[in-house]
Design a protein around this motif. Structure first.
Motif, short mmCIF file in Angstrom:
data_model
loop_
_atom_site.label_atom_id
_atom_site.label_comp_id
_atom_site.label_asym_id
_atom_site.label_seq_id
_atom_site.Cartn_x
_atom_site.Cartn_y
_atom_site.Cartn_z
N SER A 22 -3.73 3.92 15.33
CA SER A 22 -3.74 5.36 15.14
C SER A 22 -2.39 5.89 14.63
N ALA A 23 -1.40 5.06 14.51
CA ALA A 23 -0.09 5.49 14.01
C ALA A 23 -0.21 5.84 12.52
N ALA A 24 0.52 6.87 12.11
CA ALA A 24 0.48 7.33 10.72
C ALA A 24 1.82 7.09 10.04
N GLU A 25 1.78 7.05 8.70
CA GLU A 25 3.01 6.97 7.92
C GLU A 25 3.19 8.30 7.20
N HIS A 26 4.38 8.86 7.31
CA HIS A 26 4.74 10.11 6.64
C HIS A 26 5.80 9.77 5.59
N VAL A 27 5.67 10.35 4.41
CA VAL A 27 6.64 10.09 3.35
C VAL A 27 7.49 11.33 3.13
N VAL A 28 8.80 11.14 3.20
CA VAL A 28 9.77 12.20 2.89
C VAL A 28 10.48 11.78 1.62
N VAL A 29 10.36 12.61 0.58
CA VAL A 29 10.97 12.30 -0.71
C VAL A 29 12.37 12.91 -0.76
N GLN A 30 13.30 12.16 -1.34
CA GLN A 30 14.65 12.64 -1.58
C GLN A 30 14.77 12.88 -3.08
N LYS A 31 14.93 14.16 -3.44
CA LYS A 31 15.02 14.51 -4.86
C LYS A 31 15.85 15.79 -4.99
N GLY A 32 16.74 15.81 -5.97
CA GLY A 32 17.59 16.98 -6.17
C GLY A 32 18.55 17.21 -5.02
N LYS A 33 19.02 16.11 -4.44
CA LYS A 33 19.93 16.15 -3.29
C LYS A 33 19.33 16.94 -2.12
N ALA A 34 18.01 16.78 -1.91
CA ALA A 34 17.32 17.46 -0.82
C ALA A 34 16.17 16.59 -0.32
N PHE A 35 15.81 16.77 0.94
CA PHE A 35 14.59 16.17 1.48
C PHE A 35 13.42 17.06 1.07
N SER A 36 12.23 16.51 0.97
CA SER A 36 11.06 17.27 0.54
C SER A 36 10.57 18.26 1.60
N ALA A 37 11.14 18.21 2.79
CA ALA A 37 10.80 19.14 3.86
C ALA A 37 12.04 19.39 4.71
N ASN A 38 12.08 20.56 5.36
CA ASN A 38 13.17 20.86 6.30
C ASN A 38 12.81 20.42 7.72
N LYS A 39 11.48 20.42 8.00
CA LYS A 39 10.97 20.03 9.31
C LYS A 39 9.73 19.18 9.12
N LEU A 40 9.53 18.27 10.07
CA LEU A 40 8.37 17.39 10.04
C LEU A 40 7.93 17.16 11.48
N SER A 41 6.63 17.29 11.74
CA SER A 41 6.08 17.01 13.06
C SER A 41 5.27 15.73 12.99
N VAL A 42 5.59 14.81 13.88
CA VAL A 42 4.91 13.52 13.91
C VAL A 42 4.53 13.19 15.35
N LYS A 43 3.74 12.13 15.51
CA LYS A 43 3.36 11.66 16.83
C LYS A 43 4.14 10.40 17.17
N LEU A 44 4.26 10.14 18.43
CA LEU A 44 4.91 8.95 18.93
C LEU A 44 4.28 7.71 18.28
N GLY A 45 5.11 6.83 17.74
CA GLY A 45 4.62 5.61 17.10
C GLY A 45 4.44 5.74 15.60
N ASP A 46 4.52 6.97 15.07
CA ASP A 46 4.40 7.17 13.63
C ASP A 46 5.63 6.63 12.91
N THR A 47 5.46 6.37 11.63
CA THR A 47 6.53 5.89 10.77
C THR A 47 6.87 6.96 9.73
N VAL A 48 8.15 7.11 9.45
CA VAL A 48 8.59 8.00 8.38
C VAL A 48 9.27 7.13 7.32
N LYS A 49 8.78 7.25 6.10
CA LYS A 49 9.35 6.52 4.97
C LYS A 49 10.15 7.50 4.13
N PHE A 50 11.41 7.16 3.86
CA PHE A 50 12.29 7.98 3.04
C PHE A 50 12.35 7.35 1.65
#
Length: 108
Positions: A22-50
């Motif tokens: 049930s774990a999810a992968e969230h993708v945060v893009v780095q572009k223009g010297k910024a992250f694609s989001a200021n905040k991100l809500s995830v669940k325990l065990g989820d993965t964040v890919k930068f």
């Protein structure tokens, strides 16, 4: 081993596999010297890919109690991931570009 112990071990293994499935992968893009989001809500065990889409390197890190890490420098087109294994707030920054910040809220 008693006959009662085998079902208990099997149930524990199934619960462990169900949590991983049930774990999810969230993708945060780095572009223009910024992250694609200021905040991100995830669940325990989820993965964040930068994912770095800038033509220069980034270094993603956190000194937060909920997750302390340093992914090191990596260039355009490359990605690095973290698994969030503790509930709480994770303040993420880029060591190369101090204005790059994202807050990740990890819920149980």
């Amino acid at each position: 081993m008693t006959p009662f112990r085998i079902p208990a071990l099997a149930a524990a293994a199934l619960l462990s596999m169900a949590g991983a499935a049930s774990a999810a992968e969230h993708v945060v893009v780095q572009k223009g010297k910024a992250f694609s989001a200021n905040k991100l809500s995830v669940k325990l065990g989820d993965t964040v890919k930068f994912l770095n889409e800038d033509p220069f390197s980034h270094n993603v890190f956190s000194l937060s109690d909920a997750k302390s890490f340093d992914l090191g420098s990596y260039g355009q087109g490359l990605a690095k991931s973290i698994t969030l294994d503790k509930a709480g707030t994770v303040e993420v920054e880029c060591a190369v570009h101090p204005d790059m910040k994202i807050l990740i809220e990890v819920a149980k």
